[in-house]
Design a protein around this motif. Structure first.
Motif, mmCIF file in Angstrom:
data_model
loop_
_atom_site.group_PDB
_atom_site.id
_atom_site.type_symbol
_atom_site.label_atom_id
_atom_site.label_comp_id
_atom_site.label_asym_id
_atom_site.label_seq_id
_atom_site.Cartn_x
_atom_site.Cartn_y
_atom_site.Cartn_z
ATOM 1 N N ALA A 248 0.835 -1.201 0.000
ATOM 2 C CA ALA A 248 0.000 0.000 0.000
ATOM 3 C C ALA A 248 0.870 1.250 0.000
ATOM 4 O O ALA A 248 1.943 1.287 0.602
ATOM 5 C CB ALA A 248 -0.919 0.004 1.217
ATOM 6 N N GLN A 249 0.395 2.286 -0.695
ATOM 7 C CA GLN A 249 1.098 3.565 -0.747
ATOM 8 C C GLN A 249 0.455 4.504 0.283
ATOM 9 O O GLN A 249 -0.493 5.232 -0.015
ATOM 10 C CB GLN A 249 1.010 4.163 -2.147
ATOM 11 N N VAL A 250 0.937 4.439 1.498
ATOM 12 C CA VAL A 250 0.345 5.189 2.606
ATOM 13 C C VAL A 250 1.179 6.420 2.896
ATOM 14 O O VAL A 250 2.397 6.328 3.100
ATOM 15 C CB VAL A 250 0.246 4.316 3.872
ATOM 16 N N GLN A 251 0.513 7.571 2.852
ATOM 17 C CA GLN A 251 1.128 8.833 3.252
ATOM 18 C C GLN A 251 0.486 9.233 4.580
ATOM 19 O O GLN A 251 -0.696 9.602 4.623
ATOM 20 C CB GLN A 251 0.913 9.906 2.188
ATOM 21 N N ALA A 252 1.240 9.132 5.664
ATOM 22 C CA ALA A 252 0.679 9.303 6.999
ATOM 23 C C ALA A 252 1.113 10.621 7.619
ATOM 24 O O ALA A 252 2.261 11.052 7.461
ATOM 25 C CB ALA A 252 1.089 8.143 7.899
ATOM 26 N N GLU A 253 0.182 11.237 8.311
ATOM 27 C CA GLU A 253 0.451 12.423 9.125
ATOM 28 C C GLU A 253 -0.145 12.163 10.510
ATOM 29 O O GLU A 253 -1.369 12.150 10.680
ATOM 30 C CB GLU A 253 -0.169 13.677 8.510
ATOM 31 N N ILE A 254 0.731 11.957 11.490
ATOM 32 C CA ILE A 254 0.294 11.634 12.848
ATOM 33 C C ILE A 254 0.756 12.754 13.769
ATOM 34 O O ILE A 254 1.953 13.088 13.804
ATOM 35 C CB ILE A 254 0.859 10.283 13.313
ATOM 36 N N ALA A 269 -10.131 2.155 20.236
ATOM 37 C CA ALA A 269 -11.133 2.454 19.213
ATOM 38 C C ALA A 269 -10.538 3.273 18.077
ATOM 39 O O ALA A 269 -10.807 3.017 16.897
ATOM 40 C CB ALA A 269 -12.314 3.201 19.850
ATOM 41 N N ALA A 270 -9.725 4.271 18.412
ATOM 42 C CA ALA A 270 -9.109 5.092 17.371
ATOM 43 C C ALA A 270 -8.182 4.254 16.494
ATOM 44 O O ALA A 270 -8.151 4.415 15.261
ATOM 45 C CB ALA A 270 -8.343 6.251 18.014
ATOM 46 N N TYR A 271 -7.415 3.359 17.099
ATOM 47 C CA TYR A 271 -6.534 2.483 16.319
ATOM 48 C C TYR A 271 -7.355 1.599 15.381
ATOM 49 O O TYR A 271 -7.011 1.445 14.201
ATOM 50 C CB TYR A 271 -5.698 1.625 17.258
ATOM 51 N N ARG A 272 -8.435 1.007 15.896
ATOM 52 C CA ARG A 272 -9.247 0.128 15.062
ATOM 53 C C ARG A 272 -9.894 0.885 13.900
ATOM 54 O O ARG A 272 -10.024 0.348 12.788
ATOM 55 C CB ARG A 272 -10.322 -0.534 15.918
ATOM 56 N N ILE A 273 -10.307 2.119 14.151
ATOM 57 C CA ILE A 273 -10.886 2.920 13.072
ATOM 58 C C ILE A 273 -9.854 3.172 11.980
ATOM 59 O O ILE A 273 -10.138 3.034 10.783
ATOM 60 C CB ILE A 273 -11.444 4.242 13.639
ATOM 61 N N ARG A 293 -4.478 10.835 8.056
ATOM 62 C CA ARG A 293 -4.177 11.989 8.909
ATOM 63 C C ARG A 293 -4.876 11.787 10.253
ATOM 64 O O ARG A 293 -6.104 11.620 10.301
ATOM 65 C CB ARG A 293 -4.649 13.279 8.243
ATOM 66 N N ILE A 294 -4.084 11.780 11.316
ATOM 67 C CA ILE A 294 -4.620 11.621 12.676
ATOM 68 C C ILE A 294 -4.069 12.769 13.514
ATOM 69 O O ILE A 294 -2.858 12.855 13.747
ATOM 70 C CB ILE A 294 -4.228 10.266 13.286
ATOM 71 N N VAL A 295 -4.956 13.636 13.929
ATOM 72 C CA VAL A 295 -4.562 14.796 14.733
ATOM 73 C C VAL A 295 -5.440 14.861 15.972
ATOM 74 O O VAL A 295 -6.480 14.205 16.067
ATOM 75 C CB VAL A 295 -4.672 16.101 13.921
ATOM 76 N N ARG A 296 -5.007 15.688 16.881
ATOM 77 C CA ARG A 296 -5.705 15.833 18.162
ATOM 78 C C ARG A 296 -5.945 17.300 18.453
ATOM 79 O O ARG A 296 -5.047 18.136 18.256
ATOM 80 C CB ARG A 296 -4.858 15.201 19.271
ATOM 81 N N ASP A 297 -7.154 17.607 18.915
ATOM 82 C CA ASP A 297 -7.477 18.971 19.307
ATOM 83 C C ASP A 297 -8.319 18.923 20.568
ATOM 84 O O ASP A 297 -8.455 17.865 21.208
ATOM 85 C CB ASP A 297 -8.190 19.722 18.166
ATOM 86 N N ASP A 298 -8.908 20.074 20.929
ATOM 87 C CA ASP A 298 -9.686 20.116 22.169
ATOM 88 C C ASP A 298 -10.990 19.341 22.070
ATOM 89 O O ASP A 298 -11.654 19.114 23.086
ATOM 90 C CB ASP A 298 -9.976 21.576 22.544
ATOM 91 N N ARG A 299 -11.393 18.914 20.884
ATOM 92 C CA ARG A 299 -12.629 18.148 20.714
ATOM 93 C C ARG A 299 -12.379 16.650 20.652
ATOM 94 O O ARG A 299 -13.310 15.870 20.574
ATOM 95 C CB ARG A 299 -13.347 18.604 19.446
ATOM 96 N N GLY A 300 -11.121 16.229 20.643
ATOM 97 C CA GLY A 300 -10.821 14.809 20.613
ATOM 98 C C GLY A 300 -9.813 14.470 19.539
ATOM 99 O O GLY A 300 -8.947 15.276 19.183
ATOM 100 N N ILE A 301 -9.930 13.270 19.014
ATOM 101 C CA ILE A 301 -9.014 12.753 17.990
ATOM 102 C C ILE A 301 -9.754 12.690 16.661
ATOM 103 O O ILE A 301 -10.832 12.088 16.573
ATOM 104 C CB ILE A 301 -8.487 11.362 18.382
ATOM 105 N N ALA A 356 -13.633 10.535 10.845
ATOM 106 C CA ALA A 356 -14.178 10.040 12.115
ATOM 107 C C ALA A 356 -13.559 10.845 13.247
ATOM 108 O O ALA A 356 -12.370 11.149 13.229
ATOM 109 C CB ALA A 356 -13.889 8.558 12.289
ATOM 110 N N ARG A 357 -14.396 11.183 14.219
ATOM 111 C CA ARG A 357 -13.906 11.911 15.399
ATOM 112 C C ARG A 357 -14.297 11.126 16.650
ATOM 113 O O ARG A 357 -15.433 10.701 16.803
ATOM 114 C CB ARG A 357 -14.487 13.326 15.472
#
Length: 373
Positions: A248-254, A269-273, A293-301, A356-357
């Motif tokens: 797979a050609q995965v471009q990830a931003e964590i 749950a976040a990992y499974r999603i 893209r997986i980021v975190r803010d004041d509303r969650g992940i 997904a949030r």
């Protein structure tokens, strides 16, 4: 109620003082009903001996205490007292019909056994339905516990059957895949083939799948301690590397510190999603690049994947197409978040976007953690 013929030896305030004393004793009726009854009876007797009479208010208080004893302190002594007082009352009433007439003693003191009988009888009449209701509640509770036990037994049997079927139907196939991948890998290494990395990925994936399957079977069979720790956000790099090894050609931003102070259920749950989103992209758009893209803010992940829509893919904006998308929606919804898809129809290929949030719950419930894993 006068017991003697001579005038009262004290004034009316003595009656008020006695009733006040009995009222104070009556305040302890809930904690010590028998003791309050005996203290009140003794006080009335002493007062009657000293004054030659017993005020009606004192008699009513004593009758109420008799009633409470019959209701709240049921015992054989209460029934015996009721029967004895009833016999005395009947004898006194019968003596009223005697030709020579009743004695003065019977006339003056007949009210005592009558008061005792009526108070104890009424308390017993109230107590019997209460006992029947308590017995019925106990019976219902016993039936409920028996039904719950039967459900647990049926669930355990069903889990055993599922675990047996998983082992018989799938474990052998996964073991075969791992063995064949190992044999092919040895030949590829000997020939220095370019397929070595792909075969290594196949072998690693099959071995990991076999381990997870065996853990699931152990849980279904009741050995919950055998379940290995589920992957969390800290394992994202491993997940991405395995996807890349599979082609797979995965471009990830964590985001930095994405897993810090995240409850276990939310992290799983976040990992499974993210895992299901990458699997969904590889299945419907094989060989095409996917952005994670997986980021975190004041509303969650926030988890977002974007990939070109493959040929034949139904470009709908719902999460009802397959089991994987439904699972993503359920995981997010259980934790109070959301998941949805959309199609970006810009220049070039249409882009399938999954977003997904998952809120970061400070104290997730056990049910939530269990459902997320």
């Amino acid at each position: 109620m006068y017991w003697v013929d001579q005038p009262r030896l004290v004034t009316w305030w003595a009656d008020v003082a006695l009733i006040f004393l009995l009222g104070v004793v009556h305040m302890f009726r809930d904690r010590w009903p028998v003791g309050a009854m005996f203290v009140s009876g003794a006080a009335i007797a002493v007062f009657a001996v000293l004054t030659g009479a017993a005020p009606l208010g004192a008699i009513l208080i004593f009758a109420d205490l008799l009633y409470l004893v019959a209701v709240r302190s049921p015992s054989r002594a209460v029934d015996v007292a009721q029967y004895l007082a009833g016999a005395v009352a009947v004898a006194g009433v019968l003596s009223l019909a005697m030709p020579e007439g009743p004695t003065e003693f019977v006339v003056r003191f007949l009210w005592i056994p009558v008061t005792v009988v009526l108070s104890l009888w009424w308390g017993r009449a109230v107590r019997v339905p209460q006992q029947e209701a308590a017995a019925e509640r106990a019976r219902v509770e016993a039936v409920r516990r028996a039904a719950a036990s039967e459900r647990q037994s049926a669930l355990a049997s069903e889990r055993m059957a599922i675990g047996r079927d998983l082992h018989d139907a799938l474990a052998g196939h996964v073991v075969g895949i791992a063995m064949q991948a190992e044999a092919a890998l040895r030949a590829a290494r000997a020939e220095r083939s370019a397929t070595t990395s792909g075969l290594e990925s196949i072998r690693a994936s099959s071995v990991a799948a076999l381990g997870e399957m065996r853990s699931m079977i152990d849980v279904l069979r009741g050995d919950g301690d055998a379940l290995s720790a589920p992957p969390t956000l800290a394992d994202l790099e491993t997940l991405i590397d395995s996807q890349r090894d599979a082609g797979a050609q995965v471009q990830a931003e964590i985001g930095a510190g994405i897993e810090r102070d995240v409850p276990a259920g939310v992290s799983v749950a976040a990992y499974r999603i993210a895992q299901e989103a990458l699997s969904n992209a590889a299945k419907h758009a094989p060989g095409r690049p996917v952005e994670l893209r997986i980021v975190r803010d004041d509303r969650g992940i926030l988890i977002t994947t974007r990939n070109p829509a493959g040929d034949g893919v139904d470009l709908s904006d719902s999460l009802s197409g397959g089991h994987g998308l439904v699972g993503i929606a359920e995981r997010a919804r259980i934790l109070g978040g959301y998941a949805h898809t959309r199609i970006d129809r810009g220049p070039g290929d249409a882009q399938w976007v999954l977003e997904a949030r998952v809120p970061i719950l400070r104290e997730p419930s056990e049910a939530t953690a269990g459902a997320a894993s």
